[in-house]
Design a protein around this motif. Structure first.
Motif, PDB file in Angstrom:
ATOM      1  N   THR A 273       6.729  10.983  17.269  1.00 45.64           N
ATOM      2  CA  THR A 273       7.168  10.594  18.609  1.00 45.64           C
ATOM      3  C   THR A 273       8.129   9.411  18.484  1.00 45.64           C
ATOM      4  OG1 THR A 273       5.502   8.904  19.052  1.00 45.64           O
ATOM      5  CG2 THR A 273       4.843  11.190  19.401  1.00 45.64           C
ATOM      6  N   PRO A 274       8.907   9.147  19.528  1.00 38.72           N
ATOM      7  CA  PRO A 274       9.818   7.988  19.469  1.00 38.72           C
ATOM      8  C   PRO A 274       9.086   6.679  19.190  1.00 38.72           C
ATOM      9  CG  PRO A 274      10.449   9.435  21.250  1.00 38.72           C
ATOM     10  CD  PRO A 274       9.158   9.972  20.710  1.00 38.72           C
ATOM     11  N   GLU A 275       7.807   6.602  19.549  1.00 34.98           N
ATOM     12  CA  GLU A 275       7.031   5.384  19.290  1.00 34.98           C
ATOM     13  C   GLU A 275       6.773   5.173  17.802  1.00 34.98           C
ATOM     14  OE1 GLU A 275       7.222   6.237  23.246  1.00 34.98           O
ATOM     15  OE2 GLU A 275       6.266   7.596  21.795  1.00 34.98           O
ATOM     16  N   ASP A 276       6.998   6.183  17.002  1.00 36.52           N
ATOM     17  CA  ASP A 276       6.841   6.038  15.557  1.00 36.52           C
ATOM     18  C   ASP A 276       8.085   5.460  14.890  1.00 36.52           C
ATOM     19  OD1 ASP A 276       5.138   9.163  15.686  1.00 36.52           O
ATOM     20  OD2 ASP A 276       4.210   7.191  15.425  1.00 36.52           O
ATOM     21  N   THR A 277       9.133   5.252  15.653  1.00 39.36           N
ATOM     22  CA  THR A 277      10.357   4.673  15.112  1.00 39.36           C
ATOM     23  C   THR A 277      10.089   3.266  14.599  1.00 39.36           C
ATOM     24  OG1 THR A 277      11.815   5.973  16.529  1.00 39.36           O
ATOM     25  CG2 THR A 277      12.681   3.891  15.675  1.00 39.36           C
ATOM     26  N   ALA A 278      10.404   3.046  13.333  1.00 42.60           N
ATOM     27  CA  ALA A 278      10.118   1.752  12.709  1.00 42.60           C
ATOM     28  C   ALA A 278      10.639   1.769  11.277  1.00 42.60           C
ATOM     29  CB  ALA A 278       8.619   1.468  12.698  1.00 42.60           C
ATOM     30  N   VAL A 279      10.644   0.602  10.688  1.00 45.05           N
ATOM     31  CA  VAL A 279      10.832   0.506   9.239  1.00 45.05           C
ATOM     32  C   VAL A 279       9.444   0.610   8.608  1.00 45.05           C
ATOM     33  CG1 VAL A 279      11.613  -0.922   7.331  1.00 45.05           C
ATOM     34  CG2 VAL A 279      12.887  -0.917   9.488  1.00 45.05           C
ATOM     35  N   TYR A 280       9.309   1.499   7.662  1.00 45.59           N
ATOM     36  CA  TYR A 280       8.021   1.746   7.021  1.00 45.59           C
ATOM     37  C   TYR A 280       8.011   1.120   5.624  1.00 45.59           C
ATOM     38  CZ  TYR A 280       6.553   4.914  10.687  1.00 45.59           C
ATOM     39  OH  TYR A 280       6.156   5.441  11.904  1.00 45.59           O
ATOM     40  N   TYR A 281       6.915   0.439   5.315  1.00 45.14           N
ATOM     41  CA  TYR A 281       6.763  -0.264   4.044  1.00 45.14           C
ATOM     42  C   TYR A 281       5.520   0.245   3.316  1.00 45.14           C
ATOM     43  CZ  TYR A 281       9.818  -3.746   6.260  1.00 45.14           C
ATOM     44  OH  TYR A 281      10.856  -4.376   6.897  1.00 45.14           O
ATOM     45  N   CYS A 282       5.639   0.380   2.009  1.00 48.29           N
ATOM     46  CA  CYS A 282       4.431   0.615   1.223  1.00 48.29           C
ATOM     47  C   CYS A 282       4.010  -0.707   0.589  1.00 48.29           C
ATOM     48  CB  CYS A 282       4.643   1.690   0.168  1.00 48.29           C
ATOM     49  SG  CYS A 282       5.915   1.342  -1.060  1.00 48.29           S
ATOM     50  N   ALA A 283       2.724  -0.832   0.349  1.00 47.33           N
ATOM     51  CA  ALA A 283       2.180  -2.082  -0.162  1.00 47.33           C
ATOM     52  C   ALA A 283       0.987  -1.808  -1.058  1.00 47.33           C
ATOM     53  CB  ALA A 283       1.770  -2.975   1.004  1.00 47.33           C
ATOM     54  N   GLY A 284       0.755  -2.714  -1.982  1.00 45.45           N
ATOM     55  CA  GLY A 284      -0.345  -2.574  -2.916  1.00 45.45           C
ATOM     56  C   GLY A 284      -1.320  -3.729  -2.837  1.00 45.45           C
ATOM     57  N   ASP A 285      -2.574  -3.405  -2.983  1.00 45.20           N
ATOM     58  CA  ASP A 285      -3.662  -4.391  -2.940  1.00 45.20           C
ATOM     59  C   ASP A 285      -4.481  -4.226  -4.222  1.00 45.20           C
ATOM     60  OD1 ASP A 285      -6.801  -4.498  -1.107  1.00 45.20           O
ATOM     61  OD2 ASP A 285      -5.822  -6.048  -2.317  1.00 45.20           O
ATOM     62  N   TRP A 286      -4.374  -5.196  -5.118  1.00 49.36           N
ATOM     63  CA  TRP A 286      -5.166  -5.158  -6.358  1.00 49.36           C
ATOM     64  C   TRP A 286      -6.637  -5.231  -5.977  1.00 49.36           C
ATOM     65  CZ3 TRP A 286      -3.869  -4.939 -11.603  1.00 49.36           C
ATOM     66  CH2 TRP A 286      -4.914  -5.207 -12.488  1.00 49.36           C
ATOM     67  N   ALA A 287      -7.409  -4.208  -6.340  1.00 44.65           N
ATOM     68  CA  ALA A 287      -8.780  -4.141  -5.838  1.00 44.65           C
ATOM     69  C   ALA A 287      -9.718  -3.541  -6.872  1.00 44.65           C
ATOM     70  CB  ALA A 287      -8.797  -3.281  -4.567  1.00 44.65           C
ATOM     71  N   ILE A 288     -10.979  -3.930  -6.769  1.00 45.69           N
ATOM     72  CA  ILE A 288     -11.987  -3.274  -7.592  1.00 45.69           C
ATOM     73  C   ILE A 288     -12.255  -1.895  -7.015  1.00 45.69           C
ATOM     74  CG2 ILE A 288     -13.023  -5.445  -8.330  1.00 45.69           C
ATOM     75  CD1 ILE A 288     -15.239  -4.991  -6.262  1.00 45.69           C
ATOM     76  N   LEU A 289     -12.896  -1.045  -7.803  1.00 43.12           N
ATOM     77  CA  LEU A 289     -13.042   0.357  -7.426  1.00 43.12           C
ATOM     78  C   LEU A 289     -13.797   0.528  -6.120  1.00 43.12           C
ATOM     79  CD1 LEU A 289     -12.302   3.178  -8.390  1.00 43.12           C
ATOM     80  CD2 LEU A 289     -14.459   3.238  -9.651  1.00 43.12           C
ATOM     81  N   SER A 290     -14.762  -0.328  -5.865  1.00 46.03           N
ATOM     82  CA  SER A 290     -15.604  -0.170  -4.674  1.00 46.03           C
ATOM     83  C   SER A 290     -15.056  -0.872  -3.441  1.00 46.03           C
ATOM     84  CB  SER A 290     -17.003  -0.697  -4.967  1.00 46.03           C
ATOM     85  OG  SER A 290     -16.944  -2.067  -5.310  1.00 46.03           O
ATOM     86  N   ALA A 291     -13.926  -1.521  -3.570  1.00 45.58           N
ATOM     87  CA  ALA A 291     -13.401  -2.301  -2.450  1.00 45.58           C
ATOM     88  C   ALA A 291     -12.984  -1.400  -1.300  1.00 45.58           C
ATOM     89  CB  ALA A 291     -12.215  -3.141  -2.909  1.00 45.58           C
ATOM     90  N   ASP A 292     -13.203  -1.905  -0.105  1.00 46.83           N
ATOM     91  CA  ASP A 292     -12.712  -1.178   1.066  1.00 46.83           C
ATOM     92  C   ASP A 292     -11.193  -1.172   1.060  1.00 46.83           C
ATOM     93  OD1 ASP A 292     -15.283  -2.556   3.245  1.00 46.83           O
ATOM     94  OD2 ASP A 292     -15.263  -0.726   2.026  1.00 46.83           O
ATOM     95  N   VAL A 293     -10.625  -0.157   1.668  1.00 47.02           N
ATOM     96  CA  VAL A 293      -9.178  -0.114   1.819  1.00 47.02           C
ATOM     97  C   VAL A 293      -8.783  -1.123   2.890  1.00 47.02           C
ATOM     98  CG1 VAL A 293      -7.207   1.300   2.459  1.00 47.02           C
ATOM     99  CG2 VAL A 293      -9.091   2.303   1.142  1.00 47.02           C
ATOM    100  N   ALA A 294      -7.926  -2.044   2.523  1.00 46.17           N
ATOM    101  CA  ALA A 294      -7.541  -3.117   3.442  1.00 46.17           C
ATOM    102  C   ALA A 294      -6.654  -2.583   4.558  1.00 46.17           C
ATOM    103  CB  ALA A 294      -6.818  -4.215   2.680  1.00 46.17           C
TER     104      ALA A 294
END
Length: 126
Positions: free
Chosen positions: A86-107
Motif C-alpha cells: 500500500t502507499p503507506e509502505d512507502t519508505a526507505v528500508y534498512y536491514c540491521a544486525g543484532d549480535w545475539a546468543i542463540l536463545s535471545a529474543d528477536v529485537a
C-alpha cells in the motif's frame, strides 16, 4: 559484519517486491537480523526480524500477514518479501544486525541493533 540492502523500487498498490540484504564479513550466523523502515518525516520503525537460526520471526502489526522475512546463512543473505503493498509502505528500508546468543529474543527496537546497512527506497503508488 557489513550489510547492504537492495531491491527497492517503484511498485503499484497491491503489488509485491522482495528486498535483499547481503552481509559480508564473519559470523553472520551469530546475528539476529531485522528490517526497519523510515518514511519521510517519520521515525524509523521496526518491520520484521528473524533469529540467527531462522527458527523465530516477528513482525510489526502493520505488516503481519503481508510481509515475510527469511534468511540463508550459507549465502549470508536476508530477505523481505512484501506483498499487497500500500502507499503507506512507502519508505526507505534498512536491514540491521543484532549480535545475539542463540536463545535471545528477536529485537524490535532500533537501539538493540548494532550493525546497519544503507537503505533502499520503496515507493508504492496508488
Amino acid at each position: 559484519v557489513q550489510l547492504q540492502a537492495y531491491g527497492g523500487g517503484l511498485v503499484q498498490a497491491g503489488g509485491s517486491l522482495r528486498l535483499s540484504c547481503a552481509a559480508s564479513g564473519r559470523s553472520f550466523d551469530r546475528y539476529n537480523m531485522g528490517w526497519f523502515r523510515q518514511a519521510p518525516g517519520k521515525e524509523r520503525e521496526f518491520v520484521a526480524g528473524i533469529s540467527r537460526n531462522a527458527k523465530r520471526t516477528t513482525y510489526s502489526d502493520y505488516v503481519k500477514g503481508r510481509f515475510a522475512i527469511s534468511r540463508d546463512n550459507e549465502k549470508k543473505m536476508v530477505y523481505l518479501q512484501m506483498n499487497n503493498l500500500t502507499p503507506e509502505d512507502t519508505a526507505v528500508y534498512y536491514c540491521a544486525g543484532d549480535w545475539a546468543i542463540l536463545s535471545a529474543d528477536v529485537a524490535t527496537t532500533r537501539s538493540q541493533y548494532d550493525t546497519w546497512g544503507q537503505g533502499t527506497l520503496v515507493t508504492v503508488s496508488s
